[in-house]
Design a protein around this motif. Structure first.
Motif, PDB file in Angstrom:
ATOM      1  N   MET A   1      10.490  -2.383  11.596  1.00 30.83           N
ATOM      2  CA  MET A   1       9.105  -2.621  11.253  1.00 30.83           C
ATOM      3  C   MET A   1       8.866  -2.158   9.824  1.00 30.83           C
ATOM      4  O   MET A   1       9.413  -1.157   9.379  1.00 30.83           O
ATOM      5  CB  MET A   1       8.192  -1.873  12.223  1.00 30.83           C
ATOM      6  CG  MET A   1       6.729  -2.122  12.018  1.00 30.83           C
ATOM      7  SD  MET A   1       5.728  -1.366  13.312  1.00 30.83           S
ATOM      8  CE  MET A   1       4.553  -2.655  13.564  1.00 30.83           C
ATOM      9  N   TYR A   2       8.045  -2.903   9.127  1.00 27.90           N
ATOM     10  CA  TYR A   2       7.681  -2.613   7.739  1.00 27.90           C
ATOM     11  C   TYR A   2       6.218  -2.198   7.743  1.00 27.90           C
ATOM     12  O   TYR A   2       5.330  -3.000   8.024  1.00 27.90           O
ATOM     13  CB  TYR A   2       7.947  -3.863   6.901  1.00 27.90           C
ATOM     14  CG  TYR A   2       7.478  -3.875   5.468  1.00 27.90           C
ATOM     15  CD1 TYR A   2       7.338  -2.717   4.706  1.00 27.90           C
ATOM     16  CD2 TYR A   2       7.198  -5.091   4.850  1.00 27.90           C
ATOM     17  CE1 TYR A   2       6.920  -2.776   3.388  1.00 27.90           C
ATOM     18  CE2 TYR A   2       6.787  -5.158   3.527  1.00 27.90           C
ATOM     19  CZ  TYR A   2       6.650  -3.999   2.805  1.00 27.90           C
ATOM     20  OH  TYR A   2       6.232  -4.062   1.497  1.00 27.90           O
ATOM     21  N   ILE A   3       5.972  -0.905   7.456  1.00 27.79           N
ATOM     22  CA  ILE A   3       4.637  -0.318   7.493  1.00 27.79           C
ATOM     23  C   ILE A   3       4.255   0.106   6.084  1.00 27.79           C
ATOM     24  O   ILE A   3       5.032   0.762   5.391  1.00 27.79           O
ATOM     25  CB  ILE A   3       4.593   0.911   8.425  1.00 27.79           C
ATOM     26  CG1 ILE A   3       4.996   0.520   9.852  1.00 27.79           C
ATOM     27  CG2 ILE A   3       3.217   1.567   8.401  1.00 27.79           C
ATOM     28  CD1 ILE A   3       5.209   1.708  10.781  1.00 27.79           C
ATOM     29  N   CYS A   4       3.057  -0.255   5.681  1.00 25.15           N
ATOM     30  CA  CYS A   4       2.596   0.071   4.337  1.00 25.15           C
ATOM     31  C   CYS A   4       1.318   0.899   4.384  1.00 25.15           C
ATOM     32  O   CYS A   4       0.408   0.596   5.158  1.00 25.15           O
ATOM     33  CB  CYS A   4       2.354  -1.224   3.565  1.00 25.15           C
ATOM     34  SG  CYS A   4       1.724  -0.920   1.911  1.00 25.15           S
ATOM     35  N   LEU A   5       1.270   1.919   3.545  1.00 25.66           N
ATOM     36  CA  LEU A   5       0.040   2.674   3.333  1.00 25.66           C
ATOM     37  C   LEU A   5      -0.546   2.226   2.007  1.00 25.66           C
ATOM     38  O   LEU A   5       0.146   2.214   0.983  1.00 25.66           O
ATOM     39  CB  LEU A   5       0.304   4.177   3.301  1.00 25.66           C
ATOM     40  CG  LEU A   5       0.879   4.805   4.574  1.00 25.66           C
ATOM     41  CD1 LEU A   5       1.026   6.310   4.396  1.00 25.66           C
ATOM     42  CD2 LEU A   5       0.027   4.497   5.777  1.00 25.66           C
ATOM     43  N   GLU A   6      -1.803   1.825   2.044  1.00 28.20           N
ATOM     44  CA  GLU A   6      -2.513   1.374   0.857  1.00 28.20           C
ATOM     45  C   GLU A   6      -3.731   2.259   0.641  1.00 28.20           C
ATOM     46  O   GLU A   6      -4.192   2.932   1.558  1.00 28.20           O
ATOM     47  CB  GLU A   6      -2.980  -0.082   1.016  1.00 28.20           C
ATOM     48  CG  GLU A   6      -1.880  -1.114   0.963  1.00 28.20           C
ATOM     49  CD  GLU A   6      -1.385  -1.406  -0.450  1.00 28.20           C
ATOM     50  OE1 GLU A   6      -1.879  -0.793  -1.425  1.00 28.20           O
ATOM     51  OE2 GLU A   6      -0.497  -2.255  -0.575  1.00 28.20           O
ATOM     52  N   GLY A   7      -4.264   2.224  -0.576  1.00 27.38           N
ATOM     53  CA  GLY A   7      -5.472   2.965  -0.895  1.00 27.38           C
ATOM     54  C   GLY A   7      -5.558   3.228  -2.380  1.00 27.38           C
ATOM     55  O   GLY A   7      -4.568   3.088  -3.114  1.00 27.38           O
ATOM     56  N   ILE A   8      -6.737   3.630  -2.804  1.00 27.82           N
ATOM     57  CA  ILE A   8      -6.936   3.937  -4.214  1.00 27.82           C
ATOM     58  C   ILE A   8      -6.144   5.185  -4.596  1.00 27.82           C
ATOM     59  O   ILE A   8      -5.689   5.935  -3.725  1.00 27.82           O
ATOM     60  CB  ILE A   8      -8.443   4.126  -4.550  1.00 27.82           C
ATOM     61  CG1 ILE A   8      -9.041   5.293  -3.761  1.00 27.82           C
ATOM     62  CG2 ILE A   8      -9.217   2.834  -4.321  1.00 27.82           C
ATOM     63  CD1 ILE A   8     -10.460   5.659  -4.179  1.00 27.82           C
ATOM     64  N   ASP A   9      -6.001   5.393  -5.893  1.00 27.55           N
ATOM     65  CA  ASP A   9      -5.341   6.609  -6.378  1.00 27.55           C
ATOM     66  C   ASP A   9      -6.045   7.823  -5.783  1.00 27.55           C
ATOM     67  O   ASP A   9      -7.276   7.877  -5.735  1.00 27.55           O
ATOM     68  CB  ASP A   9      -5.425   6.671  -7.906  1.00 27.55           C
ATOM     69  CG  ASP A   9      -4.628   5.584  -8.576  1.00 27.55           C
ATOM     70  OD1 ASP A   9      -3.645   5.926  -9.232  1.00 27.55           O
ATOM     71  OD2 ASP A   9      -4.989   4.406  -8.436  1.00 27.55           O
ATOM     72  N   GLY A  10      -5.264   8.785  -5.316  1.00 24.97           N
ATOM     73  CA  GLY A  10      -5.824  10.009  -4.769  1.00 24.97           C
ATOM     74  C   GLY A  10      -6.148   9.949  -3.288  1.00 24.97           C
ATOM     75  O   GLY A  10      -6.643  10.920  -2.718  1.00 24.97           O
ATOM     76  N   SER A  11      -5.856   8.824  -2.633  1.00 28.83           N
ATOM     77  CA  SER A  11      -6.226   8.683  -1.221  1.00 28.83           C
ATOM     78  C   SER A  11      -5.274   9.397  -0.264  1.00 28.83           C
ATOM     79  O   SER A  11      -5.560   9.514   0.919  1.00 28.83           O
ATOM     80  CB  SER A  11      -6.340   7.205  -0.835  1.00 28.83           C
ATOM     81  OG  SER A  11      -5.109   6.537  -1.016  1.00 28.83           O
ATOM     82  N   GLY A  12      -4.148   9.880  -0.763  1.00 32.13           N
ATOM     83  CA  GLY A  12      -3.231  10.640   0.084  1.00 32.13           C
ATOM     84  C   GLY A  12      -2.053   9.835   0.609  1.00 32.13           C
ATOM     85  O   GLY A  12      -1.377  10.267   1.545  1.00 32.13           O
ATOM     86  N   LYS A  13      -1.783   8.686   0.025  1.00 36.52           N
ATOM     87  CA  LYS A  13      -0.700   7.828   0.499  1.00 36.52           C
ATOM     88  C   LYS A  13       0.648   8.545   0.516  1.00 36.52           C
ATOM     89  O   LYS A  13       1.356   8.495   1.517  1.00 36.52           O
ATOM     90  CB  LYS A  13      -0.590   6.564  -0.356  1.00 36.52           C
ATOM     91  CG  LYS A  13      -1.766   5.625  -0.277  1.00 36.52           C
ATOM     92  CD  LYS A  13      -1.632   4.451  -1.209  1.00 36.52           C
ATOM     93  CE  LYS A  13      -1.371   4.805  -2.649  1.00 36.52           C
ATOM     94  NZ  LYS A  13      -2.348   5.688  -3.297  1.00 36.52           N
ATOM     95  N   SER A  14       0.996   9.187  -0.570  1.00 34.21           N
ATOM     96  CA  SER A  14       2.309   9.841  -0.654  1.00 34.21           C
ATOM     97  C   SER A  14       2.440  10.956   0.376  1.00 34.21           C
ATOM     98  O   SER A  14       3.464  11.060   1.061  1.00 34.21           O
ATOM     99  CB  SER A  14       2.535  10.396  -2.064  1.00 34.21           C
ATOM    100  OG  SER A  14       2.518   9.353  -3.002  1.00 34.21           O
TER     101      SER A  14
END
Length: 191
Positions: A1-14
């Motif tokens: 499965m390929y799962i992506c986290l998206e969001g603006i800078d600073g949203s906590g993705k990393s």
């Protein structure tokens, strides 16, 4: 499965990508973590260009969009191989970032035509003021009005493409728990 986290800078993705990866590995799954831009030569050029004061200039934006598409093309075979080997691929951003950050123009979709679409996109939605306190200000995109527009575009994309939206204004552990509740049933797991 390929799962992506998206969001603006600073949203906590990393941060959330690392927590999700560790949780999945603790559950016995094999996880591959990727990010956009990548660490390829193209990705390194993008990172350097993002720090330029000219980064919001229209011609500069077109160049960045093309470079992101090229960097993504280099990444596609790797993602497909990992998924084919029954691994979970977790990505910090995908081509949806280009749609959000470069105003979703039709040609952005065209140059990303061959980009793999994630099986699951989780949008970490965050208030702009909070995002700005988390950013270090090194990228030219990290300003209030611009991030506000990007956030609106992300929410529109979420509605159009069925992203799962998580309130990233909550604490790290709450956000992680919300993400686990989304991912677990997709993988046939219990929390």
């Amino acid at each position: 499965m390929y799962i992506c986290l998206e969001g603006i800078d600073g949203s906590g993705k990393s941060t959330q990508l690392e927590l999700l990866g560790k949780w999945l590995e603790d559950c016995g799954l094999t996880v591959t973590r990727i990010r956009e831009p990548t660490d390829s030569m193209v990705g390194k050029l993008i990172r350097k260009m993002l720090k330029s004061p000219d980064a919001k200039d229209e011609s500069f934006q077109r160049t960045l969009a093309l470079l992101f598409a090229a960097d993504r093309t280099l990444l596609m075979d790797h993602i497909q191989k990992e998924v084919d080997m029954n691994r979970i691929v977790l990505s910090d951003r995908s081509f949806y970032s280009s749609l959000a950050y470069q105003n979703g123009e039709e040609w952005i979709a065209q140059i990303n035509h061959y980009a793999l679409k994630p099986d699951l996109v989780i949008l970490l939605d965050l208030e702009i003021e909070t995002a700005l306190t988390r950013c270090d200000g090194s990228d030219s995109f990290e300003e209030k009005d611009f991030l506000d527009e990007v956030r609106k575009r992300y929410l529109k994309l979420a509605d159009q493409h069925g992203f799962m939206v998580v309130n990233a204004n909550n604490g790290v552990n709450k956000v992680h728990d919300d993400i686990k509740r989304i991912v677990a049933p997709k993988l046939g797991m219990c929390i």
